[in-house]
Design a protein around this motif. Structure first.
Motif, short mmCIF file in Angstrom:
data_model
loop_
_atom_site.label_atom_id
_atom_site.label_comp_id
_atom_site.label_asym_id
_atom_site.label_seq_id
_atom_site.Cartn_x
_atom_site.Cartn_y
_atom_site.Cartn_z
N GLN A 1 7.35 -0.24 -21.69
CA GLN A 1 8.80 -0.17 -22.18
C GLN A 1 9.34 1.18 -21.50
OE1 GLN A 1 8.76 0.05 -26.46
NE2 GLN A 1 8.76 -2.29 -26.75
N ILE A 2 8.59 2.27 -21.56
CA ILE A 2 8.96 3.63 -20.70
C ILE A 2 9.21 3.39 -19.22
CG2 ILE A 2 8.33 5.94 -20.34
CD1 ILE A 2 7.10 6.02 -23.17
N GLU A 3 8.21 2.71 -18.75
CA GLU A 3 8.32 2.38 -17.11
C GLU A 3 9.46 1.41 -16.83
OE1 GLU A 3 6.61 3.00 -14.41
OE2 GLU A 3 4.81 3.94 -15.35
N VAL B 1 4.15 2.37 -23.08
CA VAL B 1 4.04 2.75 -21.67
C VAL B 1 4.89 1.92 -20.75
CG1 VAL B 1 2.64 3.16 -19.59
CG2 VAL B 1 1.96 3.74 -21.72
N ILE C 1 7.44 13.93 -23.47
CA ILE C 1 7.55 13.55 -21.99
C ILE C 1 7.42 15.07 -21.37
CG2 ILE C 1 9.00 13.10 -20.14
CD1 ILE C 1 8.05 10.40 -22.09
N MET D 1 12.60 3.58 -17.31
CA MET D 1 12.92 4.46 -16.17
C MET D 1 13.07 3.80 -15.16
SD MET D 1 12.23 7.35 -17.60
CE MET D 1 12.25 8.60 -16.36
#
Length: 96
Positions: free
Chosen positions: A16-18, A14, A73, A21
Motif C-alpha cells: 500500500q505504501i509503495e 508495504v 518513515i 508513493m
C-alpha cells in the motif's frame, strides 16, 4: 532480525505504501523490501565481533513477539561520523 509472524499483513502494508508513493511520483524500491528490525550496525570489521557478543547475550531473551503500534518513515543518512536518522512521519496503526 527478520519478521515471520504477521509477515503477510506487514507486506500488504508495504505494498500500500509503495503504491501510494508511486502515485506521488516516487519510484518503487528496486531491491524490494524484506521486513526486519536493525539491531546493530558496524562501520568496520572490528565492530563485528562486539556485535556478535551482544547478539549472543540476547539470543535467549524473549524476542518472539511484540506489539507494533506505529510505523515511522525514517530518513537514514550515512556519513564518516556515523548514521543520522530523521523521522519524516510516524503513523499510528489501528490495532484492534
Amino acid at each position: 532480525m527478520g519478521i515471520t509472524s504477521g509477515k503477510e499483513k506487514f507486506m500488504a502494508l508495504v505494498e500500500q505504501i509503495e503504491t501510494a508513493m508511486e502515485k506521488a511520483g516516487f519510484a518503487r524500491e528496486p531491491k524490494g523490501f524484506s521486513p526486519h528490525i536493525t539491531v546493530g550496525r558496524v562501520k568496520t570489521s572490528k565492530g563485528v565481533e562486539k556485535l556478535r557478543e551482544v547478539l549472543e547475550q540476547i539470543r535467549n531473551e524473549n524476542t518472539d513477539s511484540f506489539k507494533v503500534e506505529e510505523v515511522a518513515i525514517i530518513k537514514s543518512e550515512l556519513s564518516s561520523t556515523g548514521p543520522a536518522y530523521t523521522t519524516i512521519e510516524a503513523i499510528a496503526l489501528d490495532i484492534s
